[in-house]
Enzyme design. Structure first.
Site: not given
Length: 341
Positions: A109, A112, A166, A272
């Site tokens: 993720s 992202k 997420s 993140k």
């Protein structure tokens, strides 16, 4: 859509492939979070790496528990359990810690962050309502989601949930609703990767569920430094929670996947997390320590708390080094230290 057309669109945002920030920028305190709705311009920054050899951390052990009593080895090196890591002074480009930093591996993720940058570069209406469709359902990993098919949220809320919690369906809907659709989105991602000079990075979807989304720790340090240039990415990725109305009108509060955003010991510009089975636990951040921004990348942490424990060990090591500023970081004397390979 031709790649050349996408390139022209992206270049209109005045891209700058930047070397280390100025001394003036280095002296500034962290920028306060802003709630502005306007996307920031996409000025690219690529710190110049200065290689510093450091000793390898101990081999991962299933007996390890994420506590901080054993943060350092006998030479004073931080015992980092992530299989690949990279810590860099964003202003000067100096590499403070690294291992396996040039080895491409799945990034889950963390993808992202790229999705958010490309979406914001397109200057789409953040108030526009996007509906979760059947195309957003995860059929690769079978992950669940609170965003049922038919849920309608603004593009801004989708962006916030993708970065903070997420949320895979939120990220998928952002990529799917990109001007020109998914193929145009992936072409824009490829152009963005090229403009940032990310030589080890390949991305094939907007969520990170695809195991073929790969990058190196060194590339990700550049990516997170660029992501920090977007006020909305800074704001949304470091939020601790956000409540939205789901399908049927009921409300639900989403929470950050990174517990460090709530810690008073950390000043985080952007962060993140990521996880799929192929990537292990991952974490990227730009955080302020000693009045300067550091890019911290931790990849393939095997334990539930290892990536957070590694981040804490890095912070403690840097604080210890700051107490001995008369000695340069490179003189920490880490015998037999491995380089990125």
């Amino acid at each position: 859509m031709r790649v050349s057309q996408i390139l022209l669109g992206l270049m209109s945002a005045v891209f700058l492939v930047v070397t280390p920030l100025s001394a003036e920028a280095a002296s500034k305190k962290p920028v306060a979070k802003t709630s502005t709705k306007a996307p920031a311009s996409s000025k690219l920054t690529k710190p110049v790496a200065k290689k510093v050899k450091l000793a390898p951390s101990s081999v991962r052990s299933k007996q390890f528990k994420p506590v901080l009593e054993n943060d350092f080895d006998k030479e004073g090196n931080p015992l980092i359990r992530s299989s690949a890591f990279f810590v860099q002074d964003v202003n000067t480009g100096e590499v403070l810690l690294e291992r396996n930093a040039s080895a491409p591996q799945p990034i889950a993720s963390i993808t992202k962050l790229m999705t958010a940058m490309v979406v914001l570069d397109a200057h789409q209406n953040l108030s526009e309502i996007i509906e979760v469709s059947d195309d957003d359902v995860d059929r690769l990993k079978g992950t669940s989601s609170r965003l049922a098919v038919g849920t309608q949220l603004s593009r801004e809320d989708m962006l916030r949930l993708a970065l903070m919690a997420s949320e895979n369906r939120a990220a998928s809907s952002l990529a799917r609703s990109y001007p020109g659709g998914m193929n145009a989105f992936l072409e824009a991602v490829a152009v963005k990767i090229s403009l940032m000079g990310l030589h080890d990075t390949r991305i094939f979807d907007g969520t990170g569920l695809n195991k073929n989304n790969v990058s190196s720790a060194r590339d990700l340090a550049t990516l997170v430094a660029n992501a920090s240039r977007y006020p909305l990415i800074r704001e949304f990725s470091t939020a601790s929670e956000h409540t939205v109305a789901l399908k049927g009108g009921r409300s639900h509060t989403f929470h950050s996947t990174n517990s460090l955003v709530k810690s008073p010991d950390w000043q985080i510009d952007v962060q993140k997390t990521g996880y799929i089975s192929e990537s292990g636990k991952c974490l990227v951040m730009q955080a302020w320590m000693g009045n300067k921004p550091l890019a911290i990348v931790l990849l393939d942490s095997w334990g539930r708390y290892t990536r957070v424990g590694d981040a804490q060990r890095i912070r403690k090591w840097l604080e210890t080094m700051a107490m001995h500023r008369s000695q340069p970081v490179a003189s920490a004397g880490h015998p037999g230290l491995s380089h990125s390979n």
